[in-house]
Write a protein that holds these residues in place. Structure first.
Motif, PDB file in Angstrom:
ATOM      1  N   VAL A  49      11.996 -15.491 -21.818  1.00  0.00           N
ATOM      2  CA  VAL A  49      13.305 -15.797 -22.391  1.00  0.00           C
ATOM      3  C   VAL A  49      13.898 -16.976 -21.622  1.00  0.00           C
ATOM      4  N   VAL A  50      14.232 -18.056 -22.351  1.00  0.00           N
ATOM      5  CA  VAL A  50      14.689 -19.291 -21.713  1.00  0.00           C
ATOM      6  C   VAL A  50      16.045 -19.701 -22.284  1.00  0.00           C
ATOM      7  N   ASP A  51      17.071 -19.712 -21.429  1.00  0.00           N
ATOM      8  CA  ASP A  51      18.419 -20.117 -21.846  1.00  0.00           C
ATOM      9  C   ASP A  51      19.217 -20.426 -20.591  1.00  0.00           C
ATOM     10  N   ARG A  59      10.078 -12.140 -18.751  1.00  0.00           N
ATOM     11  CA  ARG A  59      10.145 -13.169 -17.719  1.00  0.00           C
ATOM     12  C   ARG A  59      11.327 -14.065 -18.059  1.00  0.00           C
ATOM     13  N   LYS A  60      12.124 -14.481 -17.066  1.00  0.00           N
ATOM     14  CA  LYS A  60      13.348 -15.237 -17.313  1.00  0.00           C
ATOM     15  C   LYS A  60      13.229 -16.667 -16.784  1.00  0.00           C
ATOM     16  N   ALA A  61      13.832 -17.603 -17.530  1.00  0.00           N
ATOM     17  CA  ALA A  61      13.928 -18.995 -17.097  1.00  0.00           C
ATOM     18  C   ALA A  61      15.233 -19.560 -17.629  1.00  0.00           C
ATOM     19  N   TYR A  62      15.774 -20.563 -16.926  1.00  0.00           N
ATOM     20  CA  TYR A  62      17.111 -21.049 -17.266  1.00  0.00           C
ATOM     21  C   TYR A  62      17.148 -22.535 -17.630  1.00  0.00           C
ATOM     22  N   ASP A  63      15.993 -23.157 -17.724  1.00  0.00           N
ATOM     23  CA  ASP A  63      15.882 -24.508 -18.283  1.00  0.00           C
ATOM     24  C   ASP A  63      14.423 -24.748 -18.633  1.00  0.00           C
ATOM     25  N   GLY A  64      14.150 -25.890 -19.267  1.00  0.00           N
ATOM     26  CA  GLY A  64      12.800 -26.170 -19.736  1.00  0.00           C
ATOM     27  C   GLY A  64      11.769 -26.264 -18.634  1.00  0.00           C
ATOM     28  N   LEU A  65      12.137 -26.822 -17.489  1.00  0.00           N
ATOM     29  CA  LEU A  65      11.187 -26.954 -16.386  1.00  0.00           C
ATOM     30  C   LEU A  65      10.790 -25.594 -15.828  1.00  0.00           C
ATOM     31  N   GLN A  66      11.773 -24.701 -15.708  1.00  0.00           N
ATOM     32  CA  GLN A  66      11.457 -23.343 -15.253  1.00  0.00           C
ATOM     33  C   GLN A  66      10.542 -22.637 -16.254  1.00  0.00           C
ATOM     34  N   ASP A 113      22.338 -20.065 -20.311  1.00  0.00           N
ATOM     35  CA  ASP A 113      23.384 -19.054 -20.219  1.00  0.00           C
ATOM     36  C   ASP A 113      22.751 -17.756 -19.686  1.00  0.00           C
ATOM     37  N   ARG A 114      23.016 -17.452 -18.432  1.00  0.00           N
ATOM     38  CA  ARG A 114      22.375 -16.301 -17.801  1.00  0.00           C
ATOM     39  C   ARG A 114      22.769 -14.975 -18.440  1.00  0.00           C
ATOM     40  N   GLU A 115      23.969 -14.899 -18.988  1.00  0.00           N
ATOM     41  CA  GLU A 115      24.393 -13.668 -19.643  1.00  0.00           C
ATOM     42  C   GLU A 115      23.577 -13.409 -20.911  1.00  0.00           C
ATOM     43  N   ILE A 116      23.270 -14.481 -21.632  1.00  0.00           N
ATOM     44  CA  ILE A 116      22.453 -14.338 -22.832  1.00  0.00           C
ATOM     45  C   ILE A 116      21.047 -13.886 -22.450  1.00  0.00           C
ATOM     46  N   VAL A 117      20.494 -14.506 -21.406  1.00  0.00           N
ATOM     47  CA  VAL A 117      19.158 -14.106 -20.944  1.00  0.00           C
ATOM     48  C   VAL A 117      19.148 -12.637 -20.549  1.00  0.00           C
ATOM     49  N   LYS A 118      20.187 -12.225 -19.818  1.00  0.00           N
ATOM     50  CA  LYS A 118      20.278 -10.832 -19.377  1.00  0.00           C
ATOM     51  C   LYS A 118      20.356  -9.885 -20.565  1.00  0.00           C
ATOM     52  N   ASP A 170      16.135 -21.477 -25.916  1.00  0.00           N
ATOM     53  CA  ASP A 170      17.321 -22.193 -26.358  1.00  0.00           C
ATOM     54  C   ASP A 170      16.994 -23.680 -26.500  1.00  0.00           C
ATOM     55  N   VAL A 171      17.804 -24.404 -27.260  1.00  0.00           N
ATOM     56  CA  VAL A 171      17.588 -25.833 -27.456  1.00  0.00           C
ATOM     57  C   VAL A 171      18.323 -26.662 -26.408  1.00  0.00           C
ATOM     58  N   MET A 172      19.631 -26.453 -26.294  1.00  0.00           N
ATOM     59  CA  MET A 172      20.447 -27.263 -25.387  1.00  0.00           C
ATOM     60  C   MET A 172      20.432 -26.676 -23.979  1.00  0.00           C
ATOM     61  N   MET A 173      19.659 -27.332 -23.072  1.00  0.00           N
ATOM     62  CA  MET A 173      19.552 -26.871 -21.693  1.00  0.00           C
ATOM     63  C   MET A 173      19.475 -28.078 -20.750  1.00  0.00           C
ATOM     64  N   PRO A 174      19.890 -27.906 -19.499  1.00  0.00           N
ATOM     65  CA  PRO A 174      19.820 -29.007 -18.528  1.00  0.00           C
ATOM     66  C   PRO A 174      18.392 -29.281 -18.075  1.00  0.00           C
ATOM     67  N   ARG A 175      18.202 -30.404 -17.419  1.00  0.00           N
ATOM     68  CA  ARG A 175      16.937 -30.862 -16.831  1.00  0.00           C
ATOM     69  C   ARG A 175      15.874 -31.168 -17.888  1.00  0.00           C
TER      70      ARG A 175
END
Length: 232
Positions: free
Chosen positions: A7-9, A30-37, A11-16, A53-58
């Motif tokens: 799950v990649v987003d 498995r959790k990630a918070y941007d495309g590189l992760q 927004d950590r609350e959405i991932v949770k 998610d589409v709109m993410m940093p990095r």
């Protein structure tokens, strides 16, 4: 071992929230918070499906999607607040298998995850009494056992969804399939106006297997009816 969903987003609350939802269904998350992760997570663990998610940093989701598609054909479901049809088509054309808009319905999201995982894993099952080992049509050779399409002897990189469409066509050369039937057989659910979704996948398949995608010799449109695989 249960299937693993990445799950990649940002927004950590959405991932949770999604993680809790999927873990209740018995999946590992498995959790990630941007495309590189997300790219790093694919190196560390065997993942069977990605919610991204589409709109993410990095590194944004669509850029990460293209990088993932260079090496993996696992199902990818894009999550985005954008609901315009053009954005859906863009995500699908860049390699996504499905598209869910936020705010999502939990039941719909889990149903789509189950459907894609079922299709992805079923591609590897072998039912010899129902399937041929290899299906040859001109330059194309489809191996049921290997889950691979060959064009001129070279393996073609297809996503799980593209592979299922190709398999449907290769097993039924000459038969015309309406877009609604293709969607029902491949996505395994009913759909309202699935023409654009199917069209995008057909275009991507043509780009990968046809010598001249603008003048295809294999996957052809039958105007007003649907698509077919030409017999060679």
């Amino acid at each position: 071992m249960s299937e693993c969903v990445l799950v990649v987003d940002d927004d950590r609350e959405i991932v949770k929230a999604i993680a809790i939802l999927l873990e209740k269904e018995g999946y590992r998350v498995r959790k990630a918070y941007d495309g590189l992760q997300a790219l790093d997570a694919l190196i560390d663990e065997e993942v069977q499906l990605i919610l991204m998610d589409v709109m993410m940093p990095r590194l944004d989701g669509l850029s990460a999607l293209m990088k993932i598609r260079e090496k993996r054909n696992l199902p990818i479901i894009v999550l985005s607040a954008k609901s315009e049809e053009t954005d859906k088509v863009l995500g699908l054309s860049m390699g996504a298998d499905d598209y869910v808009t936020k705010p999502y319905q939990p039941q719909e999201l889990t149903a789509r995850v189950k459907s894609h995982l079922r299709r992805y894993t079923s591609l590897g099952s072998i039912h010899e009494q129902e399937k041929q080992e290899r299906i040859v049509n001109g330059r194309l050779c489809y191996s049921e056992r290997e889950r691979t399409l060959y064009a001129d002897g070279e393996a073609v990189k297809l996503t799980a969804t593209e592979l299922k469409i190709v398999g449907l066509f290769m097993r039924n050369p000459g038969r015309v399939f309406p877009a609604e039937e293709i969607y029902r057989r491949v996505w395994e659910e009913e759909a309202f106006s699935p023409e654009n979704t199917v069209m995008v996948h057909i275009r991507r398949i043509r780009e990968k297997i046809e010598l001249n995608p603008r003048n295809p010799e294999y996957v052809k449109v039958v105007w007003g009816i649907g698509y077919k695989m030409e017999k060679k």
